[in-house]
Structure formats: C-alpha cells, structure tokens
Motif scaffolding. Sequence first.
Motif, PDB file in Angstrom:
ATOM      1  N   LEU A  17       0.813  -1.216   0.000  1.00  8.85           N
ATOM      2  CA  LEU A  17       0.000   0.000   0.000  1.00  8.85           C
ATOM      3  C   LEU A  17       0.848   1.269   0.000  1.00  8.85           C
ATOM      4  CD1 LEU A  17      -2.727  -1.027   2.618  1.00  8.85           C
ATOM      5  CD2 LEU A  17      -2.922  -0.975   0.124  1.00  8.85           C
ATOM      6  N   HIS A  18       2.074   1.142   0.411  1.00  3.68           N
ATOM      7  CA  HIS A  18       2.993   2.285   0.488  1.00  3.68           C
ATOM      8  C   HIS A  18       4.268   1.937  -0.266  1.00  3.68           C
ATOM      9  CE1 HIS A  18       0.290   2.725   3.929  1.00  3.68           C
ATOM     10  NE2 HIS A  18       0.357   4.012   3.630  1.00  3.68           N
ATOM     11  N   PRO A  19       4.234   2.143  -1.600  1.00  6.21           N
ATOM     12  CA  PRO A  19       5.410   1.794  -2.393  1.00  6.21           C
ATOM     13  C   PRO A  19       6.608   2.650  -2.008  1.00  6.21           C
ATOM     14  CG  PRO A  19       3.818   3.001  -3.719  1.00  6.21           C
ATOM     15  CD  PRO A  19       3.180   2.749  -2.385  1.00  6.21           C
ATOM     16  N   GLY A  20       7.748   2.280  -2.535  1.00  5.18           N
ATOM     17  CA  GLY A  20       8.977   2.999  -2.233  1.00  5.18           C
ATOM     18  C   GLY A  20       8.954   4.425  -2.734  1.00  5.18           C
ATOM     19  N   LEU A  21      10.074   5.086  -2.550  1.00  7.09           N
ATOM     20  CA  LEU A  21      10.186   6.494  -2.915  1.00  7.09           C
ATOM     21  C   LEU A  21      11.484   6.688  -3.674  1.00  7.09           C
ATOM     22  CD1 LEU A  21       8.945   9.353  -2.595  1.00  7.09           C
ATOM     23  CD2 LEU A  21      10.316   9.582  -0.513  1.00  7.09           C
ATOM     24  N   THR A  32       4.981  18.322  -3.054  1.00  5.08           N
ATOM     25  CA  THR A  32       4.875  17.264  -2.053  1.00  5.08           C
ATOM     26  C   THR A  32       5.706  17.622  -0.824  1.00  5.08           C
ATOM     27  OG1 THR A  32       6.713  16.058  -3.061  1.00  5.08           O
ATOM     28  CG2 THR A  32       4.506  15.394  -3.708  1.00  5.08           C
ATOM     29  N   LEU A  33       5.331  17.037   0.286  1.00 10.01           N
ATOM     30  CA  LEU A  33       6.153  17.079   1.486  1.00 10.01           C
ATOM     31  C   LEU A  33       6.878  15.745   1.580  1.00 10.01           C
ATOM     32  CD1 LEU A  33       4.426  19.524   2.296  1.00 10.01           C
ATOM     33  CD2 LEU A  33       4.401  18.616   4.609  1.00 10.01           C
ATOM     34  N   VAL A  34       8.130  15.793   1.960  1.00  6.33           N
ATOM     35  CA  VAL A  34       8.904  14.582   2.219  1.00  6.33           C
ATOM     36  C   VAL A  34       9.343  14.661   3.671  1.00  6.33           C
ATOM     37  CG1 VAL A  34      10.939  13.219   1.638  1.00  6.33           C
ATOM     38  CG2 VAL A  34       9.687  14.421  -0.172  1.00  6.33           C
ATOM     39  N   ASN A  35       8.849  13.718   4.461  1.00  2.38           N
ATOM     40  CA  ASN A  35       9.113  13.701   5.897  1.00  2.38           C
ATOM     41  C   ASN A  35      10.088  12.583   6.225  1.00  2.38           C
ATOM     42  OD1 ASN A  35       7.972  12.389   8.744  1.00  2.38           O
ATOM     43  ND2 ASN A  35       8.091  14.612   8.765  1.00  2.38           N
ATOM     44  N   VAL A  36      11.181  12.944   6.889  1.00  2.00           N
ATOM     45  CA  VAL A  36      12.154  11.957   7.366  1.00  2.00           C
ATOM     46  C   VAL A  36      11.776  11.636   8.802  1.00  2.00           C
ATOM     47  CG1 VAL A  36      14.575  11.523   7.879  1.00  2.00           C
ATOM     48  CG2 VAL A  36      13.950  12.844   5.837  1.00  2.00           C
ATOM     49  N   PHE A  37      11.504  10.358   9.060  1.00  2.05           N
ATOM     50  CA  PHE A  37      11.053   9.979  10.398  1.00  2.05           C
ATOM     51  C   PHE A  37      11.569   8.594  10.768  1.00  2.05           C
ATOM     52  CE2 PHE A  37       8.231   7.270   8.178  1.00  2.05           C
ATOM     53  CZ  PHE A  37       7.616   6.426   9.079  1.00  2.05           C
ATOM     54  N   ALA A  64       7.264   9.724   2.803  1.00  2.00           N
ATOM     55  CA  ALA A  64       8.171   9.587   3.942  1.00  2.00           C
ATOM     56  C   ALA A  64       9.412   8.803   3.577  1.00  2.00           C
ATOM     57  CB  ALA A  64       7.468   8.895   5.108  1.00  2.00           C
ATOM     58  N   ILE A  65      10.452   9.110   4.315  1.00  2.00           N
ATOM     59  CA  ILE A  65      11.662   8.298   4.315  1.00  2.00           C
ATOM     60  C   ILE A  65      11.781   7.744   5.730  1.00  2.00           C
ATOM     61  CG2 ILE A  65      14.165   8.272   4.115  1.00  2.00           C
ATOM     62  CD1 ILE A  65      13.901  10.567   2.076  1.00  2.00           C
ATOM     63  N   ARG A  86       1.722   8.616   1.654  1.00  3.82           N
ATOM     64  CA  ARG A  86       1.338   7.864   0.458  1.00  3.82           C
ATOM     65  C   ARG A  86       2.424   6.871   0.080  1.00  3.82           C
ATOM     66  NH1 ARG A  86      -1.644  11.968  -3.658  1.00  3.82           N
ATOM     67  NH2 ARG A  86      -3.245  12.638  -2.193  1.00  3.82           N
ATOM     68  N   ARG A  87       3.645   7.319   0.086  1.00  3.05           N
ATOM     69  CA  ARG A  87       4.797   6.467  -0.208  1.00  3.05           C
ATOM     70  C   ARG A  87       5.709   6.492   1.005  1.00  3.05           C
ATOM     71  NH1 ARG A  87       6.173   5.090  -5.326  1.00  3.05           N
ATOM     72  NH2 ARG A  87       4.705   5.691  -6.928  1.00  3.05           N
ATOM     73  N   ILE A  88       6.304   5.356   1.290  1.00  6.20           N
ATOM     74  CA  ILE A  88       7.275   5.272   2.379  1.00  6.20           C
ATOM     75  C   ILE A  88       8.486   4.511   1.863  1.00  6.20           C
ATOM     76  CG2 ILE A  88       7.799   4.445   4.702  1.00  6.20           C
ATOM     77  CD1 ILE A  88       4.808   4.614   5.327  1.00  6.20           C
TER      78      ILE A  88
END
Length: 143
Positions: A17-21, A32-37, A64-65, A86-88
């Motif tokens: 459900l959350h493909p790679g980035l 887009t926002l890219v969140n490192v967590f 996300a990363i 959406r993507r992780i």
Amino acid sequence: MIGKPVPEFTLTGYNGLHPGLATSDLKQGSVTLVNVFGTWCPPCMAELPTLAALAEQHGVTIHAIAYRDTPEALDRTFRSRPNPFRRIGMDQRGEAVFSLGVTGAPETFIVDGKGIIRYRHVGEIRPEQVDMILNRIAQARKS
C-alpha cells in the motif's frame, strides 16, 4: 539544499500500500512534502497527527523516508497512530537521508513539482505551524 534539486535516490517500499520512494516520484508536477522519520523518534511520533491533518484536511501529499527503521516497527506504529504517508521509502543505511543533508529526525522538505527543494523544516511540525507550512506549500506551487 534550498533551491536545489532533490538528490538522486531510490528506496524500496514499506509495503504494497505504500510503495517505495525515488527522486522521480518528486518530479511529477505537484508539490509534495517529504518527511524523514523513525518509529524510534518521539518527536516523529508526536507529529503524526499534525501530518495526518495536513493530508486529510488540506489535501497535502506527504511521502516519507523511514530512517533506520523496519517494516515490523512501522506495522506496530501504524496500528495505533495515523499514517499520513502515500509512499514510504525504507532507508536502512541512511544514504538518502545523508544526501539530503538531514541532521536528525524529524525533518520535512517541501519539494515543488519539478523536484526542487523549496523549504526545509527541522524538527517536529506542530499544530500551530500548519498555517506556515500551508503558506510555504502555496509559495512552492508558484515556483
């Protein structure tokens, strides 16, 4: 990194459900926002409801990363907390995080539709900062 293209990276996904980035995902024409967590990071966990509100109430696309994390830890976390992503992309070794110049989690980047970093937010995004983030997104859309 502000005003520069997102560095090249390709990360495997968290689950179906959350493909790679990958860098190419950030050049699709929309901001887009890219969140490192990390699930091991208390401020990262604290900001999940705020990120979820940005996604659900304001239609913000957030990827996300997952920095030095595991799918199993993400499974446990998202059973009890919102998942606004959406993507992780899984970044076990921290290579993408390092290429972005991240100094610690959480950090969030606003990336325009051409893959250019327009803003970097260091630390947790708090509810009182949502309007500022939305303004930064609006500015990135004009770029």
